[in-house]
Scaffold this motif. Structure first.
Motif, short mmCIF file in Angstrom:
data_model
loop_
_atom_site.label_atom_id
_atom_site.label_comp_id
_atom_site.label_asym_id
_atom_site.label_seq_id
_atom_site.Cartn_x
_atom_site.Cartn_y
_atom_site.Cartn_z
N LEU A 207 0.78 -1.12 0.09
CA LEU A 207 0.02 -0.12 0.15
C LEU A 207 0.86 1.31 -0.05
CD1 LEU A 207 -2.81 1.06 -0.09
CD2 LEU A 207 -2.76 0.88 2.76
N VAL A 208 1.90 1.30 0.86
CA VAL A 208 2.76 2.54 0.87
C VAL A 208 3.56 2.45 -0.41
CG1 VAL A 208 5.08 3.15 1.81
CG2 VAL A 208 2.99 2.33 3.50
N LYS A 209 3.74 1.57 -1.04
CA LYS A 209 4.69 1.44 -2.07
C LYS A 209 3.57 1.85 -3.22
CE LYS A 209 7.73 -1.21 -5.23
NZ LYS A 209 7.96 -1.89 -5.84
N THR B 293 1.36 3.95 -3.19
CA THR B 293 0.90 5.55 -2.75
C THR B 293 2.28 6.18 -3.03
OG1 THR B 293 -0.42 4.82 -0.75
CG2 THR B 293 0.55 7.02 -0.85
N MET B 294 3.46 5.39 -2.83
CA MET B 294 4.61 6.19 -3.27
C MET B 294 4.67 6.13 -4.67
SD MET B 294 8.53 5.71 -1.94
CE MET B 294 9.02 4.53 -3.21
N ASP B 295 4.47 5.27 -5.51
CA ASP B 295 4.40 5.06 -6.74
C ASP B 295 3.48 6.06 -7.56
OD1 ASP B 295 6.61 3.27 -6.80
OD2 ASP B 295 4.90 1.61 -7.24
N SER B 296 2.41 6.14 -6.98
CA SER B 296 1.43 7.31 -7.43
C SER B 296 1.92 8.65 -7.18
CB SER B 296 0.12 7.01 -6.83
OG SER B 296 -0.08 7.46 -5.41
N HIS B 297 2.54 9.02 -5.93
CA HIS B 297 3.13 10.11 -5.75
C HIS B 297 4.11 10.50 -6.51
CE1 HIS B 297 0.56 11.36 -2.19
NE2 HIS B 297 0.98 10.09 -1.78
N VAL B 298 5.04 9.71 -6.82
CA VAL B 298 6.39 9.85 -7.65
C VAL B 298 5.68 10.05 -9.15
CG1 VAL B 298 8.13 8.63 -9.00
CG2 VAL B 298 7.92 8.41 -6.49
N GLU B 299 4.79 9.40 -9.69
CA GLU B 299 4.09 9.62 -11.04
C GLU B 299 3.56 10.96 -11.23
OE1 GLU B 299 0.48 7.77 -13.54
OE2 GLU B 299 1.52 6.16 -12.26
N GLU B 300 2.63 11.29 -9.74
CA GLU B 300 2.06 12.65 -9.80
C GLU B 300 3.15 13.71 -9.86
OE1 GLU B 300 -0.92 15.05 -7.20
OE2 GLU B 300 -0.77 13.12 -6.97
N THR B 301 4.22 13.49 -9.05
CA THR B 301 5.44 14.32 -9.03
C THR B 301 6.07 14.53 -10.42
OG1 THR B 301 5.76 13.67 -6.82
CG2 THR B 301 7.47 14.93 -7.90
N THR B 302 6.19 13.54 -11.03
CA THR B 302 6.63 13.61 -12.35
C THR B 302 5.82 14.39 -13.41
OG1 THR B 302 7.85 11.40 -12.13
CG2 THR B 302 7.64 12.13 -14.41
N LYS B 303 4.71 14.15 -13.30
CA LYS B 303 3.62 14.92 -14.11
C LYS B 303 3.67 16.25 -13.92
CE LYS B 303 0.03 11.05 -14.90
NZ LYS B 303 -1.23 10.78 -14.54
N LEU B 304 3.66 16.78 -12.41
CA LEU B 304 3.73 17.94 -12.11
C LEU B 304 5.04 18.81 -12.48
CD1 LEU B 304 2.10 17.91 -8.50
CD2 LEU B 304 1.28 18.78 -10.73
N LYS B 305 6.06 17.99 -12.56
CA LYS B 305 7.38 18.67 -12.95
C LYS B 305 7.40 18.86 -14.47
CE LYS B 305 10.51 16.60 -9.49
NZ LYS B 305 11.66 15.94 -9.07
N ALA B 306 6.61 17.89 -15.11
CA ALA B 306 6.39 17.97 -16.83
C ALA B 306 5.53 19.21 -16.88
CB ALA B 306 5.81 16.87 -17.29
N GLN B 307 4.68 19.30 -16.12
CA GLN B 307 3.73 20.56 -16.35
C GLN B 307 4.30 21.98 -16.06
OE1 GLN B 307 0.26 19.74 -13.84
NE2 GLN B 307 -0.67 18.53 -15.49
N ILE B 308 5.22 21.70 -14.90
CA ILE B 308 5.97 22.91 -14.51
C ILE B 308 6.81 23.38 -15.73
CG2 ILE B 308 7.83 24.00 -12.71
CD1 ILE B 308 6.58 22.60 -10.71
N ALA B 309 7.67 22.28 -16.33
CA ALA B 309 8.54 22.51 -17.21
C ALA B 309 7.72 23.43 -18.34
CB ALA B 309 9.30 21.26 -17.66
N ASP B 310 6.54 22.59 -18.74
CA ASP B 310 5.89 23.24 -20.07
C ASP B 310 5.53 24.63 -19.86
OD1 ASP B 310 4.36 22.94 -22.50
OD2 ASP B 310 2.51 22.67 -21.33
N HIS B 311 5.02 24.86 -18.43
CA HIS B 311 4.70 26.12 -18.15
C HIS B 311 5.77 27.19 -18.32
CE1 HIS B 311 0.33 25.40 -17.41
NE2 HIS B 311 0.84 24.46 -16.42
N THR B 312 6.83 26.88 -17.88
CA THR B 312 8.25 27.42 -17.78
C THR B 312 8.38 27.87 -19.09
OG1 THR B 312 8.88 26.46 -15.72
CG2 THR B 312 10.54 28.01 -17.09
N HIS B 313 8.35 26.87 -19.93
CA HIS B 313 8.64 26.96 -21.50
C HIS B 313 7.86 28.15 -22.13
CE1 HIS B 313 9.95 26.35 -25.56
NE2 HIS B 313 8.85 26.09 -25.85
#
Length: 130
Positions: A10-12, A14-34
């Motif tokens: 369950l923790v894994k 959750t962590m995987d979903s958080h990592v995936e969400e974080t990756t998506k957010l970082k991609a969105q941040i990079a896109d918005h920055t661009h």
């Protein structure tokens, strides 16, 4: 142990979903920055264009003022020339009048001289008859 394994999974997850969400957010941040960088470059480009147009407007305004001054000076010169033409026309008319008076005086003098010659002749004839 199974319970720990379930918790771990369950923790894994959750962590995987958080990592995936974080990756998506970082991609969105990079896109918005661009996108923001692109917008900033567009803003700078438009700002330079505005500055150029303002410079052209200033140049046109200055040229307009210069043209208006030239036109005003031309009007003044034309008015002065018109006055000079009127003065010359008046002077010409006065000279023509003076010439006409001199001609009339000359004709009057010729007529008077002829009258005096006729009178002299008449008196000469009267004198020779006596």
């Amino acid at each position: 142990r199974e319970k720990l394994m379930d918790q771990f999974n369950l923790v894994k997850k959750t962590m995987d979903s958080h990592v995936e969400e974080t990756t998506k957010l970082k991609a969105q941040i990079a896109d918005h920055t661009h996108q923001m960088d692109v917008h900033e470059r567009n803003i700078q480009s438009v700002s330079r264009e505005i500055s150029g147009l303002l410079g052209k407007i200033e140049d046109e305004s200055s040229e307009k003022i210069t043209c208006e001054r030239v036109a005003a000076n031309s009007q003044k010169r034309m008015a002065k020339l018109h006055e000079e033409v009127q003065a010359k026309e008046l002077e010409t008319q006065n000279l023509q009048n003076e010439i006409a008076r001199v001609n009339v005086d000359g004709l009057n003098t010729k007529a008077h001289n002829q009258m005096l010659k006729d009178r002299l002749k008449s008196l000469g004839e009267d004198l020779s008859e006596r």
